[in-house]
Scaffold this motif. Structure first.
Motif, PDB file in Angstrom:
ATOM      1  N   MET A  41       0.894  -1.616   0.033  1.00 52.85           N
ATOM      2  CA  MET A  41      -0.164  -0.143  -0.277  1.00 52.85           C
ATOM      3  C   MET A  41       0.655   1.454   0.074  1.00 52.85           C
ATOM      4  N   ARG A  42       0.964   2.102  -1.014  1.00 57.09           N
ATOM      5  CA  ARG A  42       1.626   3.389  -1.208  1.00 57.09           C
ATOM      6  C   ARG A  42       1.044   4.037  -0.136  1.00 57.09           C
ATOM      7  N   SER A  43       1.620   4.695   0.570  1.00 55.39           N
ATOM      8  CA  SER A  43       1.083   6.041   1.725  1.00 55.39           C
ATOM      9  C   SER A  43       2.142   7.425   1.553  1.00 55.39           C
ATOM     10  N   ARG A  44       1.795   8.093   1.208  1.00 56.35           N
ATOM     11  CA  ARG A  44       2.379   9.174   1.901  1.00 56.35           C
ATOM     12  C   ARG A  44       1.800  10.281   2.908  1.00 56.35           C
ATOM     13  N   PRO A 104      -6.893  -0.353 -22.836  1.00 55.67           N
ATOM     14  CA  PRO A 104      -5.962  -1.097 -22.819  1.00 55.67           C
ATOM     15  C   PRO A 104      -4.921  -1.585 -21.728  1.00 55.67           C
ATOM     16  N   PRO A 105      -4.109  -2.443 -21.022  1.00 55.62           N
ATOM     17  CA  PRO A 105      -3.800  -2.809 -20.053  1.00 55.62           C
ATOM     18  C   PRO A 105      -2.917  -1.907 -20.476  1.00 55.62           C
ATOM     19  N   PRO A 106      -1.753  -1.819 -19.435  1.00 57.20           N
ATOM     20  CA  PRO A 106      -0.369  -0.901 -19.640  1.00 57.20           C
ATOM     21  C   PRO A 106       0.393  -1.781 -19.868  1.00 57.20           C
ATOM     22  N   PRO A 107       1.337  -1.207 -21.145  1.00 55.42           N
ATOM     23  CA  PRO A 107       2.297  -1.966 -21.822  1.00 55.42           C
ATOM     24  C   PRO A 107       3.773  -2.330 -20.881  1.00 55.42           C
ATOM     25  N   GLY A 108       4.296  -2.675 -20.826  1.00 55.22           N
ATOM     26  CA  GLY A 108       5.315  -2.884 -20.544  1.00 55.22           C
ATOM     27  C   GLY A 108       5.279  -3.987 -19.288  1.00 55.22           C
ATOM     28  N   PRO A 109       6.673  -3.665 -18.480  1.00 52.56           N
ATOM     29  CA  PRO A 109       6.763  -4.243 -17.454  1.00 52.56           C
ATOM     30  C   PRO A 109       6.101  -4.173 -16.058  1.00 52.56           C
ATOM     31  N   PRO A 110       5.515  -4.993 -15.253  1.00 50.40           N
ATOM     32  CA  PRO A 110       4.981  -4.746 -13.938  1.00 50.40           C
ATOM     33  C   PRO A 110       5.744  -3.567 -12.716  1.00 50.40           C
ATOM     34  N   ALA A 111       4.810  -2.674 -12.581  1.00 52.13           N
ATOM     35  CA  ALA A 111       5.420  -1.743 -11.555  1.00 52.13           C
ATOM     36  C   ALA A 111       5.732  -1.947 -10.281  1.00 52.13           C
ATOM     37  N   LEU A 112       6.580  -1.816  -9.699  1.00 52.50           N
ATOM     38  CA  LEU A 112       6.670  -1.463  -7.899  1.00 52.50           C
ATOM     39  C   LEU A 112       6.722  -0.197  -7.548  1.00 52.50           C
ATOM     40  N   PHE A 113       5.956   0.606  -6.589  1.00 52.59           N
ATOM     41  CA  PHE A 113       6.443   2.051  -6.712  1.00 52.59           C
ATOM     42  C   PHE A 113       6.408   2.372  -4.858  1.00 52.59           C
ATOM     43  N   PHE A 114       7.213   2.944  -4.530  1.00 51.43           N
ATOM     44  CA  PHE A 114       7.828   3.110  -3.596  1.00 51.43           C
ATOM     45  C   PHE A 114       7.594   4.732  -2.622  1.00 51.43           C
ATOM     46  N   VAL A 122       9.205   2.847  -9.167  1.00 53.21           N
ATOM     47  CA  VAL A 122       8.965   3.274  -9.454  1.00 53.21           C
ATOM     48  C   VAL A 122       9.764   4.319  -7.341  1.00 53.21           C
ATOM     49  N   TYR A 123      10.432   5.320  -7.381  1.00 53.72           N
ATOM     50  CA  TYR A 123       9.970   5.641  -6.207  1.00 53.72           C
ATOM     51  C   TYR A 123       9.733   6.882  -6.243  1.00 53.72           C
ATOM     52  N   ASN A 124       8.395   6.977  -5.569  1.00 51.53           N
ATOM     53  CA  ASN A 124       8.151   8.496  -5.625  1.00 51.53           C
ATOM     54  C   ASN A 124       8.666   9.398  -4.540  1.00 51.53           C
ATOM     55  N   GLU A 125       9.219  10.750  -5.245  1.00 49.28           N
ATOM     56  CA  GLU A 125      10.331  11.654  -4.157  1.00 49.28           C
ATOM     57  C   GLU A 125       9.073  12.670  -3.690  1.00 49.28           C
ATOM     58  N   PRO A 126       9.517  13.589  -2.316  1.00 51.85           N
ATOM     59  CA  PRO A 126       8.424  14.416  -1.978  1.00 51.85           C
ATOM     60  C   PRO A 126       7.881  15.154  -3.144  1.00 51.85           C
ATOM     61  N   VAL A 127       7.453  15.897  -2.212  1.00 50.59           N
ATOM     62  CA  VAL A 127       6.486  16.632  -4.305  1.00 50.59           C
ATOM     63  C   VAL A 127       6.418  18.242  -3.049  1.00 50.59           C
ATOM     64  N   ARG A 128       6.633  19.101  -3.057  1.00 51.84           N
ATOM     65  CA  ARG A 128       6.396  20.129  -3.419  1.00 51.84           C
ATOM     66  C   ARG A 128       5.913  21.861  -3.710  1.00 51.84           C
ATOM     67  N   GLN A 176      -3.190   4.403  -8.954  1.00 50.62           N
ATOM     68  CA  GLN A 176      -2.409   2.630 -10.272  1.00 50.62           C
ATOM     69  C   GLN A 176      -2.580   2.979 -11.514  1.00 50.62           C
ATOM     70  N   SER A 177      -4.412   3.464 -11.572  1.00 47.20           N
ATOM     71  CA  SER A 177      -4.546   3.457 -13.043  1.00 47.20           C
ATOM     72  C   SER A 177      -5.439   4.268 -12.147  1.00 47.20           C
ATOM     73  N   MET A 178      -5.832   5.459 -13.487  1.00 47.13           N
ATOM     74  CA  MET A 178      -7.339   6.445 -13.991  1.00 47.13           C
ATOM     75  C   MET A 178      -7.679   6.378 -14.913  1.00 47.13           C
ATOM     76  N   THR A 179      -9.475   5.714 -15.844  1.00 49.63           N
ATOM     77  CA  THR A 179     -10.101   6.128 -16.862  1.00 49.63           C
ATOM     78  C   THR A 179     -11.536   6.975 -16.371  1.00 49.63           C
ATOM     79  N   LEU A 180     -10.965   7.570 -17.490  1.00 48.75           N
ATOM     80  CA  LEU A 180     -11.811   8.646 -17.113  1.00 48.75           C
ATOM     81  C   LEU A 180     -12.953   9.102 -18.823  1.00 48.75           C
TER      82      LEU A 180
END
Lengths: 133, 67
Positions: A1-4, A68-78, B9-15, B36-40
């Motif tokens: 779970m991403r959290s900020r 369509p499904p996103p292309p490329g390999p799966p991504a992990l977010f930190f 993907v490393y999300n850095e601080p946003v200011r 993760q995804s967005m559909t509009l």
């Protein structure tokens, strides 16, 4: 779970309407927005007709496009220790299945379908004052 | 064969200092953060047949004479 950690000093929103959302912070379940609008404006009212069912109009029967499904390999977010700091946000209006989010969330889904019927008869003044543009 | 099997993907601080927007409408989004995804979707069906100018609307029945 991403959290900020999201920190906003000032938020000024005038109006949120028609399935609009203002979200500050993380959301695990995302947002599913839906707004279906039918507006009718006539010079003479037709109260005898049943014209206000959305299924009568082909616009609401049109299938939604499938992304369509996103292309490329799966991504992990930190996102650890990556705060979001905002001074001020000023939005006048959030409307029609729109949303403003400050933080992590998703999946975001939205849908808006509008049918705007205007029936103007020249020479006939409407019984109720309307703005025929 | 793929060049790599996974993307990190490393999300850095946003200011951000200040944001001023007049309107967000019709399946639009303002996102400050991650998703993760967005559909509009958005449809708007007015022209050409939705704007009718002319005596095409059914007129109300005239009152009976002698009433």
């Amino acid at each position: 779970m991403r959290s900020r950690v999201s920190a906003v000093r000032c938020v000024d929103v005038n109006t949120i309407s028609n399935a609009g959302i203002l979200a500050i912070g993380d959301n695990r379940d995302g947002a599913k927005l839906n707004s279906r609008v039918l507006a009718v404006q006539r010079s003479l009212a037709t109260f005898g007709n049943d014209e206000f069912r959305l299924e009568f109009y082909s616009l609401f029967a049109r299938p939604l496009p499938i992304a369509p499904p996103p292309p490329g390999p799966p991504a992990l977010f930190f996102s650890a220790c990556a705060p979001i700091e905002i001074g001020s946000v000023d939005v006048t209006g959030i409307s029609a299945a729109s949303h403003v989010r400050i933080g992590c969330g998703g999946p975001e889904t939205a849908e808006t379908r509008i049918v705007n019927i205007r029936n103007r008869i020249p020479g006939i003044r409407p019984q109720v004052e309307v703005d025929n543009k | 064969m793929a060049l790599f099997d996974q993307m990190n993907v490393y999300n850095e601080p946003v200011r951000i200092g200040s944001i001023r927007i007049l309107g967000v409408s019709s399946s639009s989004s303002l996102l400050i953060g991650d998703t993760q995804s967005m559909t509009l979707y958005s449809y708007f069906d007015t022209p050409p047949e939705s704007v009718i100018v002319g005596p095409l609307a059914p007129l109300p029945a005239l009152p009976e004479e002698g009433e």
